[in-house]
Design a protein around this motif. Structure first.
Motif, short mmCIF file in Angstrom:
data_model
loop_
_atom_site.label_atom_id
_atom_site.label_comp_id
_atom_site.label_asym_id
_atom_site.label_seq_id
_atom_site.Cartn_x
_atom_site.Cartn_y
_atom_site.Cartn_z
N ARG A 177 0.69 -0.98 0.41
CA ARG A 177 0.58 0.27 0.00
C ARG A 177 1.14 1.45 0.38
NH1 ARG A 177 -4.16 -1.46 5.14
NH2 ARG A 177 -4.74 0.48 4.46
N CYS A 178 1.96 1.32 0.07
CA CYS A 178 3.20 2.37 0.63
C CYS A 178 3.53 2.79 -1.00
CB CYS A 178 3.91 1.87 1.15
SG CYS A 178 4.06 1.94 2.77
N PHE A 179 3.64 1.91 -1.86
CA PHE A 179 3.28 1.78 -3.38
C PHE A 179 2.62 1.79 -4.08
CE2 PHE A 179 7.35 0.41 -1.03
CZ PHE A 179 7.89 1.35 -0.67
N LYS A 180 2.39 2.59 -5.63
CA LYS A 180 1.47 2.70 -6.22
C LYS A 180 2.23 2.36 -7.37
CE LYS A 180 -1.69 5.87 -4.38
NZ LYS A 180 -2.05 6.99 -4.54
N ASN A 181 3.70 2.75 -8.15
CA ASN A 181 3.58 2.53 -9.67
C ASN A 181 4.41 1.40 -9.42
OD1 ASN A 181 3.13 5.18 -10.37
ND2 ASN A 181 4.79 6.23 -9.04
N PHE A 182 4.79 0.41 -8.67
CA PHE A 182 5.56 -0.48 -9.02
C PHE A 182 4.89 -1.78 -9.25
CE2 PHE A 182 8.42 0.18 -5.32
CZ PHE A 182 10.07 1.08 -6.15
N SER A 183 5.52 -2.08 -10.37
CA SER A 183 5.20 -3.19 -11.03
C SER A 183 4.62 -4.82 -9.94
CB SER A 183 5.38 -4.57 -12.10
OG SER A 183 7.01 -5.09 -11.36
N ASP A 184 3.51 -5.55 -10.27
CA ASP A 184 3.49 -7.08 -8.46
C ASP A 184 4.68 -7.49 -8.91
OD1 ASP A 184 1.32 -5.89 -8.85
OD2 ASP A 184 0.33 -7.61 -10.23
N VAL A 185 5.64 -7.63 -9.65
CA VAL A 185 6.98 -8.71 -8.97
C VAL A 185 8.03 -7.38 -8.44
CG1 VAL A 185 8.59 -9.26 -9.54
CG2 VAL A 185 7.24 -10.23 -11.14
N ASP A 186 7.62 -6.49 -8.87
CA ASP A 186 8.43 -5.67 -7.79
C ASP A 186 8.41 -5.21 -6.80
OD1 ASP A 186 10.17 -4.79 -9.91
OD2 ASP A 186 9.79 -3.47 -10.38
N LYS A 187 7.30 -5.24 -6.60
CA LYS A 187 6.34 -5.14 -5.26
C LYS A 187 7.14 -6.15 -3.97
CE LYS A 187 1.83 -2.92 -6.34
NZ LYS A 187 1.08 -2.49 -6.29
N ALA A 188 6.97 -7.47 -4.56
CA ALA A 188 7.22 -8.62 -3.84
C ALA A 188 9.24 -8.57 -3.00
CB ALA A 188 7.22 -9.88 -4.23
N LEU A 189 9.70 -8.15 -4.43
CA LEU A 189 10.84 -7.81 -4.23
C LEU A 189 11.61 -6.27 -3.97
CD1 LEU A 189 11.67 -8.02 -8.65
CD2 LEU A 189 13.47 -9.28 -6.21
N GLY A 192 11.49 -7.98 -0.30
CA GLY A 192 12.16 -9.10 0.24
C GLY A 192 13.74 -7.64 0.44
N ILE A 193 13.58 -7.10 -0.08
CA ILE A 193 15.11 -6.12 -0.42
C ILE A 193 14.90 -4.91 1.56
CG2 ILE A 193 16.06 -6.07 -2.40
CD1 ILE A 193 15.32 -3.26 -2.48
N ALA A 194 13.75 -4.52 1.92
CA ALA A 194 13.38 -3.41 2.45
C ALA A 194 12.65 -3.99 3.69
CB ALA A 194 12.74 -2.12 2.27
N GLY A 195 11.95 -5.02 3.66
CA GLY A 195 10.83 -5.11 4.75
C GLY A 195 9.60 -4.88 4.98
N GLY A 196 9.53 -4.92 6.25
CA GLY A 196 7.99 -3.62 6.53
C GLY A 196 8.35 -2.22 7.65
N LEU A 208 11.15 4.85 -9.82
CA LEU A 208 12.48 4.12 -10.18
C LEU A 208 12.06 2.65 -10.14
CD1 LEU A 208 14.91 5.95 -7.87
CD2 LEU A 208 14.48 6.55 -10.49
N SER A 209 13.24 1.82 -10.98
CA SER A 209 13.33 0.65 -11.14
C SER A 209 14.06 -0.19 -10.02
CB SER A 209 14.46 -0.09 -11.92
OG SER A 209 16.29 0.29 -11.81
N VAL A 210 13.73 -1.37 -9.04
CA VAL A 210 14.08 -2.24 -8.13
C VAL A 210 15.32 -1.59 -8.03
CG1 VAL A 210 14.77 -4.05 -7.23
CG2 VAL A 210 11.88 -4.09 -8.14
N GLY A 342 13.00 -16.43 -2.77
CA GLY A 342 12.70 -18.04 -2.77
C GLY A 342 11.85 -17.78 -1.20
N SER A 343 13.17 -17.69 0.18
CA SER A 343 12.43 -17.52 1.35
C SER A 343 11.52 -16.34 1.20
CB SER A 343 13.65 -17.38 2.16
OG SER A 343 14.38 -16.60 2.66
N ILE A 344 11.62 -15.26 0.77
CA ILE A 344 10.67 -13.93 1.30
C ILE A 344 9.67 -14.59 0.30
CG2 ILE A 344 10.49 -11.65 0.47
CD1 ILE A 344 12.25 -11.78 2.36
#
Length: 468
Positions: A177-189, A192-196, A208-210, A342-344
Motif C-alpha cells: 500500500r506504500c507504493f502505487k507505481n511498482f509492478s506486482d513483481v517489483d512490490k515483492a522484490l 524482500g529487500i526493505a522488509g516491512g 525508479l526500478s528495483v 525464495g524464502s521471502i
C-alpha cells in the motif's frame, strides 16, 4: 499519507472513549512507526506530547515543562516545573475535568536519567486512577528496557497498565500500500529487500526500478540504509561486534548453533545468550521442524528482510562499493536475487494462508504454520515441506512455494503429494504457490488429485487487495 495500523488505532480509540484513566504501553524496534502511530492517534484530540532525549534529568524536565506549558496557557506557571512529580501532578490536575492524553515518547531515555520517575508515576497513578480522565501513553524503542522495567512483574509500573502494544513491521499487504507505481513483481522484490519497517520503505522510490533503488540505497555509502544495520545494533546492544559476527555467520549459511559457534569463535553458551537477545529484538528467529517443540534440528535465520538482504550482499561487496563501483556490485548481486527471494516468497505465502484462515476462507483451521524438515524413512534422505499447518489429528494442510520464472510443473505437485504422505492425516489440503503460474500438466494433475489448490502470485495479490 498514513498507512496501516488500523487495529492499533482502533484499540487506542477504544481506550480513549472509555473516559476513565487508561495507561497504554507502546513499544517496538526503532524505525517501526510508533511515533507516527501516536501522532495519527492524537491528531484531533487534546494531548500533551513529550519526547525524551538521551540527556540528563534537567534537560528532560525542561523539555517536559515546555510541552505542558504549550498545552496549558497559564501565566502563573513558572517556565519549568521543579520536579517530574510536580509536572505530573499538574497534568493529572488538568485531566480531572476533561479527557486529556499525555504521551511520553522514548520513555527509557527519561527514566534512565531520572531513576525515581517510575515510582513517581506509580504513586500518582494509584492516587488518581479512580477519578482521573487522563490517558497516559508510555512509548519506547528499547525493547529490553520496556519489557524489563515497564512490563515485567518486578517493575514499579507492573499492574497499572490497561493495554500494551508491541508494534511490528508491516506485513506484505501493508507494504504494498506504500507504493502505487511498482509492478506486482517489483512490490515483492521491494518487500524482500526493505522488509516491512516503514522508515526503510520510505527510502524506496516507486518511480525508479528495483535495480536503481538497490543502487541508491544499499550500494550507496552516503545513504541512510547503507550503515543502518550496524548503526541500529550500536544503539540496541552493548557489544555490537559479536552480534554483528553472529548475524554475518547466519547470513553466510551457518544456521545451527554449533555452526554459528564455530564460525564466530565463541562457545555455544555465549552464542545462545546473544542469539536470544537478537530474537527479542526481532532480528533473528529460531525455527524447529513443525510440530516439534524442542529439537536438536533447530535452526536460526535472519527474520528481518532488510537485515537479511544487507548481510547477504553488502559486506561481501563492501570494498568495491567503497570505490564507487556500483554497477559492478549490482552485477554480482543480480544473479542471486531469485534464489534470495525464495524464502521471502514463502513468508508472503504464509501471510496469504493466515489471511484466508482469518477471513473464514481456509478449508483447514490451523492454529499455526511453519516449515518441516526431517528424514524420509523410505529413502533415508533429508526432505522438507515449505509450509505445514494442522487443525487436529485428522486435518492438515501442506504447501510448496516456487519463486521462479518458469511455470510450476507436474513434478513439483507430485513431490508435494508424496511429502504430505509422510504424515498420516485423513483429510489434507495441498497448496502449490508459484510466481508465474502452472503448466497444463500441473493443472490437469491438480484436478485429478482433488485436494489441491493452485495459487499464482497474481492470485495472491488480488486476494490481498480485494480483502483489505
Amino acid at each position: 499519507m498514513f498507512i496501516g495500523r488500523e487495529r492499533e488505532l482502533e484499540a487506542l480509540n477504544r481506550l480513549y472513549q472509555s473516559e476513565k484513566f487508561e495507561f497504554a504501553v507502546i513499544y517496538g524496534r526503532r524505525r517501526v512507526g510508533k511515533t507516527a502511530l501516536i501522532n495519527q492517534f492524537i491528531l484531533d484530540k487534546k494531548a500533551i506530547y513529550f519526547m525524551g532525549v538521551e540527556s540528563n534529568t534537567r534537560q528532560n524536565l525542561e523539555n517536559f515543562s515546555k510541552s505542558i506549558l504549550e498545552y496549558s496557557v497559564n501565566d502563573q506557571l513558572e517556565t519549568s516545573f521543579a520536579s517530574f512529580q510536580a509536572a505530573l501532578e499538574y497534568v493529572f490536575w488538568l485531566a480531572e475535568k476533561e479527557r486529556l492524553i499525555l504521551v511520553i515518547d522514548e520513555y527509557p531515555y527519561v527514566a534512565r536519567a531520572s531513576k525515581s520517575l517510575a515510582s513517581t508515576l506509580q504513586l500518582l497513578i494509584d492516587q488518581n486512577k479512580a477519578s482521573s480522565k487522563l490517558m497516559l501513553i508510555l512509548c519506547g524503542s528499547s525493547m529490553s528496557y520496556m519489557e524489563d522495567h515497564v512490563l515485567a512483574y518486578k517493575a514499579p509500573l507492573y499492574g497499572r497498565r490497561t493495554a500494551q502494544m508491541k508494534i511490528l513491521p508491516f506485513d506484505f499487504e501493508d507494504a504494498c500500500r506504500c507504493f502505487k507505481n511498482f509492478s506486482d513483481v517489483d512490490k515483492a522484490l521491494i518487500y524482500g529487500i526493505a522488509g516491512g519497517t516503514p522508515q526503510y520503505l520510505t527510502q524506496m522510490n516507486d518511480s525508479l526500478s528495483v535495480e536503481d533503488n538497490i543502487k541508491n540505497t544499499f550500494l550507496n555509502p552516503t545513504s541512510f540504509l547503507f550503515e543502518e544495520p550496524e548503526n541500529l545494533l550500536k544503539q540496541e546492544v552493548r557489544e555490537p561486534a559479536l552480534y554483528n559476527a553472529i548475524i554475518t555467520a547466519i547470513a553466510a549459511g551457518a544456521s545451527r548453533m554449533a555452526e554459528i559457534s564455530t564460525k564466530v569463535g565463541e562457545s555455544t553458551s555465549v552464542c545462545a545468550t546473544y542469539l536470544n537477545n537478537l530474537i527479542s529484538l526481532g532480528l533473528i528467529q529460531k525455527e524447529t521442524p513443525y510440530g516439534e517443540k524442542a529439537s536438536r534440528k533447530s535452526v536460526y535465520r535472519i527474520a528481518d528482510p532488510m537485515f537479511r538482504f544487507w548481510y547477504r550482499f553488502v559486506p561481501a561487496n563492501s570494498s568495491i562499493i567503497a570505490r564507487g563501483a556500483v554497477d559492478l556490485a549490482f552485477k554480482r548481486i543480480e544473479p542471486h536475487l531469485s534464489d534470495y527471494m525464495g524464502s521471502i516468497f514463502e513468508e508472503i505465502c504464509h501471510q496469504y494462508l493466515w489471511k484466508l484462515m482469518l477471513n473464514g476462507d481456509s478449508p483447514v483451521e490451523f492454529s499455526d504454520l511453519g516449515r518441516w524438515w526431517g528424514t524420509d524413512p523410505a529413502t533415508r534422505s533429508q526432505t522438507e515441506i515449505d509450509i505445514m499447518g494442522v487443525q487436529d489429528q485428522d486435518n492438515a494442510l501442506f504447501g510448496e512455494c516456487k519463486w521462479t520464472n518458469e511455470k510450476a510443473g507436474q513434478g513439483v505437485l507430485e513431490a508435494l503429494v508424496y511429502r504430505s504422505r509422510l504424515f498420516h492425516y485423513s483429510n489434507t489440503r495441498l497448496y502449490l504457490f508459484a510466481k508465474n503460474g502452472f503448466t497444463e500438466g500441473c493443472i490437469d494433475e491438480a484436478g485429478k488429485t482433488g485436494n489441491v489448490t493452485l495459487v499464482s502470485y497474481a492470485d495472491m495479490l488480488r486476494y490481498f487487495l480485494s480483502n483489505p
